[in-house]
Design a protein around this motif. Structure first.
Motif, PDB file in Angstrom:
ATOM      1  N   MET B   1       0.881  -1.208   0.039  1.00  8.71           N
ATOM      2  CA  MET B   1       0.092   0.066  -0.047  1.00  8.71           C
ATOM      3  C   MET B   1       0.846   1.233   0.036  1.00  8.71           C
ATOM      4  N   ARG B   2       0.631   2.324  -0.953  1.00  9.83           N
ATOM      5  CA  ARG B   2       1.167   3.439  -1.012  1.00  9.83           C
ATOM      6  C   ARG B   2       0.307   4.430  -0.598  1.00  9.83           C
ATOM      7  N   ILE B   3       0.773   5.447   0.657  1.00  6.86           N
ATOM      8  CA  ILE B   3      -0.016   6.200   0.770  1.00  6.86           C
ATOM      9  C   ILE B   3       0.547   7.539   0.688  1.00  6.86           C
ATOM     10  N   ILE B   4      -0.520   8.823   0.718  1.00  5.23           N
ATOM     11  CA  ILE B   4      -0.002  10.162   0.638  1.00  5.23           C
ATOM     12  C   ILE B   4       0.318  10.623   2.020  1.00  5.23           C
ATOM     13  N   ASN B   5       1.382  11.044   2.483  1.00 12.73           N
ATOM     14  CA  ASN B   5       1.604  11.454   4.029  1.00 12.73           C
ATOM     15  C   ASN B   5       0.683  12.561   4.265  1.00 12.73           C
ATOM     16  N   PRO B   6       0.041  12.353   5.165  1.00  8.85           N
ATOM     17  CA  PRO B   6      -0.904  13.440   5.631  1.00  8.85           C
ATOM     18  C   PRO B   6      -0.126  14.621   6.576  1.00  8.85           C
ATOM     19  N   SER B   7       0.702  14.383   6.793  1.00 11.48           N
ATOM     20  CA  SER B   7       1.605  15.551   7.380  1.00 11.48           C
ATOM     21  C   SER B   7       2.525  16.235   6.446  1.00 11.48           C
ATOM     22  N   PHE B   8       2.558  16.092   5.062  1.00 13.19           N
ATOM     23  CA  PHE B   8       3.502  16.521   4.272  1.00 13.19           C
ATOM     24  C   PHE B   8       3.000  17.833   4.027  1.00 13.19           C
ATOM     25  N   ALA B   9       3.949  18.798   3.944  1.00  9.44           N
ATOM     26  CA  ALA B   9       3.788  20.267   3.555  1.00  9.44           C
ATOM     27  C   ALA B   9       5.097  20.788   3.192  1.00  9.44           C
ATOM     28  N   LEU B  10       5.112  22.064   2.320  1.00  7.61           N
ATOM     29  CA  LEU B  10       6.087  22.781   1.764  1.00  7.61           C
ATOM     30  C   LEU B  10       6.624  23.518   3.042  1.00  7.61           C
ATOM     31  N   GLN B  11       7.853  23.818   2.906  1.00  9.80           N
ATOM     32  CA  GLN B  11       8.478  24.833   4.030  1.00  9.80           C
ATOM     33  C   GLN B  11       8.392  26.096   3.095  1.00  9.80           C
ATOM     34  N   PRO B  12       8.008  27.237   3.846  1.00  4.35           N
ATOM     35  CA  PRO B  12       8.107  28.657   3.070  1.00  4.35           C
ATOM     36  C   PRO B  12       9.571  28.904   2.888  1.00  4.35           C
TER      37      PRO B  12
END
Lengths: 346, 96
Positions: B1-12
């Protein structure tokens, strides 16, 4: 498995749903209820519903990072949303990112506030958002999961982890989910979003950092004035943050109370004006220490009364719920504004 | 199973640019530090008491008391700039 902190995709191998939930809890991704795995294909279906929505997101507190649509969608999937709910979730995220909402303050505070979401417009019916009986309670997937999706986004993208960055002393059940629709069909007044300048056909979500609803029971009053006296009595308390007089609060009238008000000639402006003057706290009910505390915050009594909002217009009026002689008072965090966002046209 | 990381975000970009810091670690026994109140009742008393206790093992003339104007709002950028420019460390009081 590698550290998931910085990577957008995570390969979990042959993990099943039960094992995923254990893994998600270890990562701190959970609100305590079971989660749906945010698989790549499910997330893609959600993101597809927002095709064309290219407006960048501002930084989200307290992590001060920039959310991405796939990460928000991952949280919506985990919350149990249907894909068609996702544009509402994205609008909710945009609403709480409005600087006037004061997201950082509302997430880091010791106060128990949670983002209250009220939905207006035709999308309420299309998505099955409960606006009637038990609209603040259990039973409807849209209410349950749209509010939950926003909370999970604030937890996982925003980093509002209870006990660390979310410093709420006691929290509240509203921190799981707090989403409902205005009962526009049974309201005797123009819908809330129309009174805020939107078209009746617009779909609008309004966010307000709030305590859970406080019930206002009035089976006895048969006049609009009587109902407003009961409502004012419920609001006029010493221990809510509105005592600082710096922010809006919301009254969700049950349709029967609203109908009585309308019958007796009360329009929304008159209701606001009456509540502004009637829902006050006399200085004799406030401890001496707190009087000094309020003085320091420039909340001074007028004729020995503390007024609880800056103006009558601060008092947000909506209609929600089904049959019965009940309304609700929804106090806010203070230092905030009601922030409304129109969903993109479909 | 490959998931999208729900904590992923871009750094300003700004935050990312400022992230590298090759200065020496803070020396709490002598470096200038700020003690910062969130403006709630008791915060100042707590911080001043702490400053007094620190006097047992370090100079206190370079420990400065700062505060933000509202406990309900984030610290304004000017205050954060002031702390970053003038101090090597900060102690915050979230005193209720």
């Amino acid at each position: 498995m590698s550290d998931p902190a910085e990577q957008e995709f995570i390969d979990l191998g042959d993990m099943d749903a039960d094992a995923f939930n254990e893994y998600a809890a270890e990562q701190g991704w959970s609100d305590g209820f079971p989660l749906i795995p945010p698989t790549e294909d499910k997330v893609a279906r959600f993101v597809e519903t927002c095709r064309g929505d290219n407006e960048p997101f501002p930084a989200m507190s307290p992590r001060q990072v920039l959310p991405t649509l796939p990460a928000i969608a991952a949280n919506a999937v985990m919350a149990g949303c249907r894909a068609e709910y996702f544009p509402v979730v994205v609008a909710a995220v945009r609403a709480v990112l409005n600087p006037d909402y004061n997201l950082h303050g509302t997430l880091a505070t010791t106060h128990p506030c949670a983002p209250m979401l009220m939905v207006n417009g035709p999308i309420r019916q299309e998505l099955g958002i409960n606006c009637g009986s038990n609209c603040f309670g259990q039973g409807k997937r849209a209410n349950a999961t749209i509010g939950r999706a926003l909370q999970l986004t604030l937890l996982n993208v925003g980093g509002a982890k209870p006990g660390t960055m979310d410093r709420s002393t006691q929290g509240s059940p509203a921190k799981y989910t707090f989403c409902f629709g205005e009962n526009e069909e049974d309201s005797p007044w123009a819908p809330y979003h129309v009174r805020r300048g939107f078209d009746a056909s617009d779909n609008v979500i309004t966010a307000l950092p709030a305590e859970p609803p406080h019930n206002i029971n009035d089976h006895g009053s048969t006049t609009g004035l009587g109902i407003l006296q009961t409502v004012a009595g419920t609001i006029s308390q010493t221990g809510a943050n509105v005592i600082y007089g710096k922010a809006p609060y919301l009254i969700a009238f049950g349709p029967e109370h609203a109908a009585t008000l309308k019958r007796d000639g009360w329009d929304v402006e008159a209701v606001q004006e009456k509540l502004y003057n009637l829902a006050t706290v006399h200085v004799s009910r406030v401890s001496e220490d707190n009087r000094h505390n309020y003085d320091e915050r420039e909340q001074f009594p007028v004729n020995d009364l503390y007024y609880l909002t800056r103006s009558p217009a601060d008092i947000q009026i909506a209609v929600a719920g089904g049959p019965g002689k009940h309304s609700a008072y929804i106090p806010t965090f203070g230092m905030t504004e009601a922030c409304s966002v129109r969903l993109p046209a479909r | 199973m490959r998931i999208i990381n729900p904590s992923f975000a871009l750094q300003p970009q700004l935050a990312a640019a400022n992230r590298s810091d090759d200065r020496a670690p803070v020396d709490w026994s002598k470096d200038p530090i700020a003690i910062i109140s969130n403006s709630k009742a008791n915060a100042q008393a707590l911080l001043e008491g702490l400053k007094g206790l620190m006097g047992d093992f370090r100079p206190t003339d370079n420990i400065d008391y700062l505060y933000k104007n509202s406990a309900a709002r984030p610290a304004p950028p000017e205050l954060i700039d002031q702390v970053a420019k003038n101090y090597r460390g900060a102690i915050l009081a979230l005193a209720d």
